[in-house]
Scaffold this active site. Structure first.
Site, short mmCIF file in Angstrom:
data_model
loop_
_atom_site.label_atom_id
_atom_site.label_comp_id
_atom_site.label_asym_id
_atom_site.label_seq_id
_atom_site.Cartn_x
_atom_site.Cartn_y
_atom_site.Cartn_z
N TYR A 191 2.53 -7.41 19.62
CA TYR A 191 2.66 -8.32 21.00
C TYR A 191 3.31 -7.50 22.19
CZ TYR A 191 1.16 -12.45 18.12
OH TYR A 191 0.49 -13.35 17.49
N LYS A 245 -0.44 -5.13 5.75
CA LYS A 245 -2.03 -4.51 5.58
C LYS A 245 -2.00 -3.21 5.48
CE LYS A 245 -6.27 -5.81 5.59
NZ LYS A 245 -6.88 -6.47 4.35
N ASP A 271 -4.07 -10.78 3.96
CA ASP A 271 -5.26 -11.81 3.66
C ASP A 271 -5.13 -12.26 2.39
OD1 ASP A 271 -5.50 -9.32 2.74
OD2 ASP A 271 -7.57 -8.85 2.94
N ASP A 285 3.47 -14.83 12.86
CA ASP A 285 2.81 -15.90 13.81
C ASP A 285 1.68 -16.75 13.06
OD1 ASP A 285 2.40 -17.55 16.00
OD2 ASP A 285 1.64 -15.96 17.22
N ASP A 333 2.51 -20.74 10.83
CA ASP A 333 1.67 -21.89 11.38
C ASP A 333 0.98 -22.53 10.05
OD1 ASP A 333 2.73 -21.89 13.68
OD2 ASP A 333 0.67 -22.02 14.80
#
Ligand code: NAD
Length: 353
Positions: free
Chosen positions: A140, A189, A221, A245, A249
């Site tokens: 980001y 990852k 994942d 992020d 959620d």
């Protein structure tokens, strides 16, 4: 004497922060400490009063306090303003100005609300996960841009983490694991990304200081699947800005009660900003129906993390758990229980502290 700055914000923000302040005052009285409350403007309220979503004076007041309690910002009134003049710009700006690099999002099932979870939860299979998301680095904030290659339009973003950035977030996560059930899962990852391999190596090195904590690693994942399959396997999860992020959620949704979830954003030392996960709910602002519990639970996190008043924090959390079996605001209402408004629910929490 502790100092807490309150940023009421917009919509239901003033209503829910007022209730959380009442709870903090009651907890302080019961556990013999004092809090001095200061108030400052943020978001749409600040735009209306002084023409900017994040006044300098607000940053100064927050920096001079032990912790900040925030309601929520935004609403249709300001939706047509340009990007850096919108209420949300105030939110991003305050997080940056206060150097808040660790975002803590608990996701738990409150036993009385377990039917609200989209997962089938047996009587014992409840979960309580704390997601620690790195908040000021990663993709980001990396270099980004657009370019043309062989006449074809392209775009790129860059993931970048420094060793100190990973070390400081890992340390917060290990400390949290020590204060909970002693398990930490680092999510990356590393099978594909170099920044993830570096993340994993660094977390492993930090783990040498925390032999009591059981550390595991998962690819993002797989973690996304495991959160839905068996969320009770997790205690604390630590991950990068982008992965955090998304996973936070996901974890919030499987709790089934997003309106009940608090959050904390921390900088160095014990300073932090505490706010509910939900927004300013302009559709119910001023009706007295807003559920104050996410903000009250944010206040409990404030008591525990920034003020180190652990007994008071536990009393507030216990009172919230107990009140759910007695009464409910409309968003979490179930037949057979008493219907309550914002103030009534808070009165009940206070009486149970
Ligand atoms: P929202 O979370 O405000 O509302 C979604 C739905 O949940 C609405 O029906 C609302 O009534 C309900 N709800 C939310 N909190 C509730 C509570 N405490 N009690 C009872 N019901 C509650 O999300 P939205 O509608 O997408 O956004 C509304 C505004 O809030 C927008 O301007 C958005 O930008 C802003 N927002 C702010 C934050 C923040 O300040 N951190 C976060 C998300 C959204």
């Amino acid at each position: 004497m502790y100092k807490v700055t309150v940023l009421e914000g917009d919509g239901i923000g003033p209503e829910i922060t007022r209730e959380a302040v009442r709870v903090l005052k009651a907890a302080a009285e019961k556990y013999n400490f004092n809090i001095d409350f200061d108030y400052a403007l943020l978001g749409g309220a600040a735009i209306d009063a002084v023409g900017t979503p994040l006044p300098e004076d607000t940053v100064k007041r927050c920096k001079a306090s032990d912790a900040v309690l925030l309601g929520a910002v935004g609403g249709p009134k300001w939706d047509n303003l340009s990007g850096d003049m919108r209420p949300e710009a105030g939110l991003l700006g305050i997080r940056k100005a206060l150097g808040l690099y660790a975002n803590l999002r608990p996701s738990k099932v409150f036993k009385p609300l377990k039917n609200a979870s989209p997962l089938k939860l047996g009587d014992t299979a409840c979960f309580d996960v704390m997601i620690v998301r790195e908040l000021t680095g990663g993709i980001y904030f990396g270099k980004r841009g657009r370019f043309e290659r062989d006449g074809v339009a392209c775009a790129f973003d860059t993931e970048e983490y420094s060793q100190p950035e990973i070390e400081r977030i890992a340390e917060i996560a290990f400390e949290l694991a020590m204060s909970r059930n002693g398990r930490l899962c680092s999510v990356d990852k590393a099978n594909v990304l170099e920044s993830s391999r570096f993340w994993r190596e660094t977390v492993l090195r930090v783990s040498e200081k925390y032999p009591e904590v059981e550390l595991s690693h998962l690819y993002v994942d797989n973690c996304a699947m495991q959160l839905v399959k068996a969320p009770w396997q997790f205690d604390v999860i630590v991950t990068s800005n982008l992965f955090g992020d998304i996973l936070s959620d996901e974890a919030a949704m499987i709790s089934g009660s997003i309106g009940m979830l608090p959050s904390a954003s921390l900088s160095s030392g014990s300073f932090g900003l505490y706010e509910p996960v939900h927004g300013s709910a302009p559709d119910i602002a001023g009706t007295g129906k807003a559920n104050p519990l996410a903000t009250i639970l944010s206040a409990a996190m404030l008591l525990k993390i920034s003020l180190k008043q652990e007994a008071a924090a536990a009393a507030v959390e216990g009172a919230v758990d107990a009140v759910l079996s007695q009464m409910r605001t409309p968003d979490i209402y179930e037949d057979g229980l008493r219907k309550a408004g914002t103030c009534e629910m808070t009165d009940a929490v206070i009486s149970l502290i």
